[in-house]
Design an enzyme around this catalytic site. Structure first.
Site, PDB file in Angstrom:
ATOM      1  CB  THR A 102      -5.825   9.313  -9.517  1.00 30.61           C
ATOM      2  OG1 THR A 102      -6.985   9.987 -10.276  1.00 30.61           O
ATOM      3  CG2 THR A 102      -5.075   8.353 -10.625  1.00 30.61           C
ATOM      4  N   GLY A 112      20.001  11.888   8.642  1.00 30.08           N
ATOM      5  CA  GLY A 112      20.514  11.092   7.579  1.00 30.08           C
ATOM      6  C   GLY A 112      20.116   9.615   8.047  1.00 30.08           C
ATOM      7  CD  GLN A 124     -16.148  -3.039   2.197  1.00 26.38           C
ATOM      8  OE1 GLN A 124     -17.191  -2.606   2.730  1.00 26.38           O
ATOM      9  NE2 GLN A 124     -15.593  -4.107   2.148  1.00 26.38           N
ATOM     10  CD  GLU A 125     -10.179  -0.889  -4.843  1.00 32.46           C
ATOM     11  OE1 GLU A 125      -8.793  -0.923  -5.468  1.00 32.46           O
ATOM     12  OE2 GLU A 125     -11.037  -1.081  -5.720  1.00 32.46           O
ATOM     13  N   GLY A 168      -3.515   0.613 -21.281  1.00 32.26           N
ATOM     14  CA  GLY A 168      -3.891   2.196 -21.980  1.00 32.26           C
ATOM     15  C   GLY A 168      -5.114   2.687 -21.260  1.00 32.26           C
ATOM     16  CB  THR A 200      -5.479  -0.824 -13.975  1.00 28.44           C
ATOM     17  OG1 THR A 200      -6.134  -0.284 -13.056  1.00 28.44           O
ATOM     18  CG2 THR A 200      -4.676   0.090 -14.823  1.00 28.44           C
TER      19      THR A 200
END
Length: 381
Positions: free
Chosen positions: A367, A342, A243-244, A129, A126
């Protein structure tokens, strides 16, 4: 639930790993979260006990075991906390690039130290951009004599700060059409001239997992560090991403199982209006819905893992599992936090950490929108 692809040896291994983690990980995990880093000493301890890269050849220090042992390791680490994801990345994502595409010399040089924990690995795809569109990466590698000169920047790199060895996706040919044929993989070592780390990124979750920017400025990399062949990097990435993505699905499923159990224990003990919260119909229905989703997810995942171990083509099913199981995990995190009331919003309760950690699973390794695109294509649409 007994996984169909595991046998007694795997279960003995699981008990050994669990005992190790109860001593070396669980008591310190919150400290690691606060420090925003897992100590290198823990990596060395993992290696010393045989929990790093157990599937690689014995001649490089591994145990040559089947991938079922990797499943056990990833499940047990996820039970401690999602911030230990860097170990799965090292064992089952980065090192397999070296075992599959590396030369004998490269394997001899790097693999033994990957097994002991002396080398921590990362993979850099990655860019600031460029995310899922790997064919359009901008980091370049120009061959000059016996070195590549690398220029560019990578971001969101898991193990980015501590890594000693980084598999970097670069462009070695800017003119070729289609563009993906210009992508190659270089292995860049820690002290390579021109290689530096940017800032350690401050994330919403996975606090103890070091994630960083990597910078290459006229970085001089020996041509012997080319992994595989020039121009085949994109194909290598596509082969290994399955596999990832399976690892991400395993982590999401395991996290869902952990969250359900902790919430079940909580609603049985927490009282309101004179009786346990678990006796209210709304709570029961929510727990039933989550338990059913988890059981169905586990059945699908176990079948998928078995097919992967057998070497079958599981691209479509892996994409389905990565998408669906991470979405289910996000939903379960939200439901479980709500059922904690809470207290679920308090950091001392584990569900708060799980709620922070799980959302990124639908983003990294491709994604979930990309997963749907892959599935659609493979359905002939």
């Amino acid at each position: 639930m007994k996984h169909p692809y595991l046998n007694e040896d795997h279960e003995i291994f699981r008990q050994s790993l669990r005992k190790f983690l109860e001593k070396e990980a669980y008591p310190f995990y919150e400290q690691w979260e606060e420090a925003r880093m897992i100590p290198r000493a823990f990596w060395k301890k993992m290696g010393g006990q045989g929990f790093l890269c157990p599937d690689i050849d014995e001649r490089f220090g591994g145990s040559e075991v089947d991938w079922g042992f990797a499943v056990v390791i990833n499940e047990e680490l996820e039970r401690v906390g999602s911030g230990l994801v860097g170990f799965g990345l090292h064992n089952d994502i980065v090192v397999p690039y070296i075992t599959s595409y590396g030369t004998e010399e490269q394997k001899q040089r790097w693999l033994p130290k990957c097994v002991t924990g002396d080398i921590i690995t990362a993979i850099a795809m990655t860019e600031p951009g460029t995310g899922s569109d790997l064919a359009n990466i901008k980091t370049t590698a120009k061959l000059e004599g016996d070195h590549y000169i690398v220029n560019g920047q990578k971001t969101f790199i898991t193990n980015g700060i501590q890594s000693d060895l980084v598999v970097v996706a670069v462009k070695t040919d800017l003119q070729v059409v289609p563009k993906h044929k210009g992508v190659s993989l270089l292995v860049i070592e820690r002290d390579t001239p021109g290689f530096s780390r940017g800032r350690k990124l401050n994330k919403v979750g996975l606090h103890c997992q070091d994630t960083a920017e990597l910078i290459f400025e006229d970085c001089k990399v020996p041509k012997e560090n080319l992994l595989g062949e020039e121009g085949k990097g994109f194909l290598y990435l596509m082969e290994k991403l399955q596999q990832e993505r399976l690892l991400v699905a395993i982590g999401a499923q395991t996290s869902s199982e952990v969250m359900l159990k902790m919430t079940l224990d909580y609603v049985k003990s927490r009282e309101a209006f004179g009786k346990p919260v678990g006796q209210f119909q709304n709570t029961q229905f929510k727990m039933v819905e989550m338990a059913t989703d988890i059981e169905m997810g586990r059945a699908f995942l176990d079948q998928l893992i078995a097919e992967h171990i057998e070497g079958k083509n599981v691209v479509t099913k892996v994409s389905m599992a990565k998408w669906k199981l991470t979405e289910i995990a996000k939903k379960i995190a939200s439901e479980c936090m709500q059922l904690h009331g809470g207290y679920g919003y308090m950091e001392e309760y584990e569900i708060a950490r799980r709620f922070r950690d799980i959302p990124v699973s639908s983003i990294y390794a491709g994604t979930n929108e990309i997963m749907k695109t892959i599935i659609a294509k493979n359905l002939g649409l």
